[in-house]
Structure formats: structure tokens, C-alpha cells
Scaffold this motif. Structure first.
Motif, short mmCIF file in Angstrom:
data_model
loop_
_atom_site.label_atom_id
_atom_site.label_comp_id
_atom_site.label_asym_id
_atom_site.label_seq_id
_atom_site.Cartn_x
_atom_site.Cartn_y
_atom_site.Cartn_z
N GLY A 93 96.04 5.94 109.02
CA GLY A 93 94.67 6.34 109.34
C GLY A 93 94.42 6.29 110.84
O GLY A 93 95.08 5.55 111.58
N LEU A 94 93.49 7.12 111.28
CA LEU A 94 93.01 7.09 112.68
C LEU A 94 94.16 7.16 113.68
O LEU A 94 94.30 6.31 114.57
CB LEU A 94 92.17 5.83 112.93
CG LEU A 94 90.88 5.74 112.11
CD1 LEU A 94 90.22 4.39 112.30
CD2 LEU A 94 89.91 6.85 112.50
N ASN A 95 94.99 8.18 113.54
CA ASN A 95 96.14 8.31 114.43
C ASN A 95 95.98 9.42 115.47
O ASN A 95 96.93 9.75 116.16
CB ASN A 95 97.42 8.53 113.63
CG ASN A 95 98.66 8.22 114.43
OD1 ASN A 95 98.62 7.44 115.38
ND2 ASN A 95 99.77 8.84 114.07
N TYR A 96 94.80 10.01 115.56
CA TYR A 96 94.47 10.94 116.64
C TYR A 96 93.20 10.42 117.32
O TYR A 96 92.21 10.14 116.63
CB TYR A 96 94.23 12.36 116.11
CG TYR A 96 95.46 13.10 115.65
CD1 TYR A 96 96.03 14.11 116.43
CD2 TYR A 96 96.06 12.80 114.43
CE1 TYR A 96 97.16 14.80 116.00
CE2 TYR A 96 97.19 13.48 113.99
CZ TYR A 96 97.73 14.48 114.78
OH TYR A 96 98.84 15.16 114.35
N ALA A 97 93.24 10.32 118.64
CA ALA A 97 92.07 9.77 119.35
C ALA A 97 90.82 10.61 119.10
O ALA A 97 89.72 10.07 118.97
CB ALA A 97 92.37 9.69 120.85
N ASN A 98 91.00 11.92 119.01
CA ASN A 98 89.82 12.76 118.80
C ASN A 98 89.21 12.56 117.41
O ASN A 98 88.00 12.68 117.22
CB ASN A 98 90.15 14.25 119.05
CG ASN A 98 91.33 14.76 118.27
OD1 ASN A 98 91.77 14.16 117.30
ND2 ASN A 98 91.87 15.91 118.68
N GLU A 101 85.35 11.20 116.49
CA GLU A 101 84.40 11.85 115.60
C GLU A 101 83.96 10.91 114.48
O GLU A 101 82.85 11.04 113.94
CB GLU A 101 84.96 13.15 115.02
CG GLU A 101 86.01 12.99 113.95
CD GLU A 101 86.43 14.30 113.31
OE1 GLU A 101 85.77 15.33 113.54
OE2 GLU A 101 87.44 14.29 112.57
N ALA A 102 84.83 9.94 114.11
CA ALA A 102 84.47 8.95 113.09
C ALA A 102 83.71 7.77 113.68
O ALA A 102 83.27 6.89 112.94
CB ALA A 102 85.73 8.46 112.38
N ASP A 103 83.58 7.75 115.02
CA ASP A 103 82.84 6.71 115.74
C ASP A 103 83.43 5.32 115.49
O ASP A 103 82.73 4.36 115.20
CB ASP A 103 81.36 6.73 115.36
CG ASP A 103 80.49 5.91 116.33
OD1 ASP A 103 80.90 5.77 117.50
OD2 ASP A 103 79.41 5.43 115.91
N VAL A 104 84.77 5.24 115.62
CA VAL A 104 85.47 3.96 115.49
C VAL A 104 86.42 3.81 116.66
O VAL A 104 86.82 4.78 117.30
CB VAL A 104 86.24 3.86 114.15
CG1 VAL A 104 85.28 3.84 112.98
CG2 VAL A 104 87.23 5.00 114.02
N GLU A 105 86.79 2.57 116.95
CA GLU A 105 87.69 2.31 118.06
C GLU A 105 89.11 2.76 117.74
O GLU A 105 89.55 2.71 116.60
CB GLU A 105 87.69 0.81 118.39
CG GLU A 105 86.37 0.29 118.96
CD GLU A 105 86.46 -1.17 119.37
OE1 GLU A 105 87.58 -1.73 119.29
OE2 GLU A 105 85.44 -1.72 119.76
N VAL A 106 89.82 3.18 118.78
CA VAL A 106 91.23 3.53 118.63
C VAL A 106 92.01 2.26 118.28
O VAL A 106 91.88 1.24 118.95
CB VAL A 106 91.78 4.16 119.93
CG1 VAL A 106 93.29 4.35 119.84
CG2 VAL A 106 91.08 5.48 120.21
N PRO A 107 92.81 2.27 117.22
CA PRO A 107 93.52 1.04 116.80
C PRO A 107 94.63 0.66 117.78
O PRO A 107 95.19 1.49 118.47
CB PRO A 107 94.09 1.42 115.43
CG PRO A 107 94.20 2.91 115.47
CD PRO A 107 93.06 3.40 116.31
N ASP A 108 94.92 -0.65 117.79
CA ASP A 108 96.01 -1.16 118.63
C ASP A 108 97.36 -1.04 117.94
O ASP A 108 98.40 -0.98 118.61
CB ASP A 108 95.76 -2.63 118.98
CG ASP A 108 94.52 -2.81 119.85
OD1 ASP A 108 94.27 -1.96 120.72
OD2 ASP A 108 93.82 -3.81 119.65
N ILE A 109 97.35 -1.07 116.62
CA ILE A 109 98.57 -0.89 115.84
C ILE A 109 98.26 0.13 114.74
O ILE A 109 97.10 0.35 114.41
CB ILE A 109 99.08 -2.20 115.22
CG1 ILE A 109 98.02 -2.80 114.28
CG2 ILE A 109 99.47 -3.20 116.30
CD1 ILE A 109 98.53 -4.00 113.50
#
Length: 290
Positions: free
Chosen positions: A82-87, A91-99
Motif C-alpha cells: 500500500g501507499l507506494n507512490y508519493a502522489n 491524494e489519500a492525505d497520509v504520510e509517505v511510509p518509511d518502510i
């Protein structure tokens, strides 16, 4: 013998069993051509699985129906990122993950491309929250455990396209996402498995998603936060990834959730995941659960 592009399919003849083979036309978008009713010729291989493809034969067949590159028995549990593209994170209004953020889909989520319908569950229709996610999928070719990023590409058999179909109301009603993304048929996969030898740099892929012909997603795969080698290495830490393991690697921006207003999937909608070069178009047509 190494392959370039493999398709698993039912040929156009009576009482036919599934076959694997390479399209005779090296450049054809197999998914699009079959969807348009064109005759697509394939040189059959002697093997019965992309995991043991054998060698090309003299047998030329025409595709009647495309199957997922792997069967449900071969994929086991599908690993998902999940959440593997910064864009998309934006759009989901969440922080980019560290792992990498990993969840799983069961083997029962695996689905063939069109004309097999992708069913929207009754409760998802009720909440009007069925969403699409165009993704690059990795297929592991040999047992993989505790491998480094440098070693990881040697364990990748090839790449194909996937759609991580999601039920957003269920997703946001609980802390875990496996339930909301694990329904029957919620992971269409295909149409072609392209060899990792043909695509040594998966960052060179581009991915698009089109709903009823309208472009919804468009991104370079190089925009992923964690690349394919990193994902394979991370997922193999302390964990054996058997041959046939499918890893879907996250979706770029443009999902229905991020549209204003949201653009969720309806009965009879068509969604196409286009992964270029080599893989082509994964067609899915959605159907309300009866």
C-alpha cells in the motif's frame, strides 16, 4: 528455454485444456486484441505452467479466452503493497511510509481477465465504494528468503498487470485492510507475463488505468517509493516466498477515492490496466453480485 512473453489461455477448439505459450506477434497487445475479437495466434510451450514453461513446440493455437498467468493453487497468498507512490499518498492525505506497507489477499481473490466478470460484493454496492487500483505485479520464480536488494532481481520470474479492487467503506471502518481488499475475484491478473530478462529495469514500465475509456491513472513505475528489488528483499526477510508468489506493488494517484466527487465502480463498468511495454492491457468488466 527462457521465454520472452507468456500467456496462459484456453484455445479455440472443443474440449480444450489450458495452455501456455508465446504470442506469434511479438508486439501485439494480447489483452486488447482478444477484447476486440481479433484472432491472436500463440505458439504453445511444452510445459503446463509459467513456473515450468518447458520449450516452444510446433503447435500454433488461437486464443479463445485469456487466463490469469498463474492459477490460484500456484499463487498461494498474494502479497500487496500500500501507499507506494508519493502522489497516491498525497491524494489519500497520509504520510509517505518509511518502510513498505504490506497486506495480503487470499488465493480466492485471484481473477482471470475479461470475459470473466469481476464481481462487486453486495455490501460494497450498498455503500457505493468499489474502487480500482492499477498495479504492476511481480511473480517470484524460485524460493526466496533473506535476499538482499542486489540479489532480489535474480528471484523474479517476470511481471504482469493487476487491479487491486477495494471496498473503501470496509477499508476505513477498521485498522486492517485485508478484509476490504480480499473478496472473491478482487485481484484480476494478466494478460501477459513478461520475463524479467526482457525487462531488467521494471522502473521503465509506464502504467495507466482507464475507466470506460476515460484515463483515471497515469504514471511511470519509476515513481514508486520502494522499487521492485527493495520490495522483494523486504518481503523475504525471515519469510520464504515460494515460486508463484505474486507481489502487487501499489497504485499511483487517480483512484476513485481521490476524485472530487469520488468516482467509484458501478455495475457494467469497464476498467483497463495498461502496463507498457510488453504486458499490454488487462481488461475487467464489473458486475453486481446477484
Amino acid at each position: 528455454m527462457a521465454f520472452d512473453r507468456l500467456v496462459r489461455f484456453i484455445p479455440r477448439r472443443q474440449f480444450a485444456r489450458p495452455l501456455i505459450g508465446q504470442p506469434v506477434d511479438r508486439l501485439i497487445d494480447v489483452g486488447k486484441a482478444v477484447y476486440e475479437g481479433k484472432a491472436v495466434e500463440v505458439r504453445a510451450f511444452s510445459g503446463t505452467s509459467v513456473l515450468n514453461s518447458g520449450s516452444p513446440t510446433d503447435q500454433i493455437e488461437t486464443i479463445d479466452r485469456i487466463l490469469s498467468p498463474l492459477s490460484a493453487d500456484e499463487v498461494g497468498t498474494i502479497r500487496c503493497i500500500g501507499l507506494n507512490y508519493a502522489n497516491h499518498a498525497k491524494e489519500a492525505d497520509v504520510e509517505v511510509p518509511d518502510i513498505p506497507m504490506m497486506f495480503m489477499k487470499p488465493a480466492t481473490a485471484l481473477a482471470d481477465p475479461w470475459p470473466v466478470p469481476t464481481v462487486i460484493p453486495k455490501h460494497t454496492l450498498r455503500d457505493d465504494c468499489a474502487d480500482y487500483e492499477a498495479e504492476l505485479a511481480i511473480v517470484i520464480g524460485k524460493p526466496c528468503k533473506n535476499v538482499s536488494e542486489a540479489e532480489a532481481p535474480g528471484y523474479i520470474l517476470g511481471y504482469t498487470a493487476a487491479n487491486d479492487v477495494s471496498s473503501r467503506a470496509s477499508q476505513f471502518s477498521q485498522s486492517q485492510v485485508c478484509y476490504s481488499k480480499g473478496f472473491d475475484g478482487s485481484c484480476p491478473l494478466g494478460p501477459i507475463l513478461v520475463s524479467a530478462a526482457v525487462m531488467p529495469d521494471p522502473g521503465a514500465f509506464t502504467i495507466r488505468g482507464l475507466r470506460n475509456g476515460e484515463e483515471m491513472q497515469n504514471s511511470a513505475v519509476s515513481d514508486m517509493i520502494f522499487n521492485c528489488a527493495k520490495l522483494v528483499s523486504f518481503l523475504s526477510e525471515g519469510t520464504t516466498l515460494p515460486p508463484g508468489t505474486v507481489i502487487i506493488t501499489g497504485t499511483p494517484a487517480g483512484v476513485g477515492l481521490g476524485k472530487k466527487p469520488p468516482a467509484y465502480l458501478k455495475d457494467k463498468d469497464e476498467y483497463v490496466v495498461e502496463l507498457l511495454p510488453h504486458v499490454g492491457s488487462l481488461y475487467s468488466v464489473f458486475e453486481a453480485e446477484k
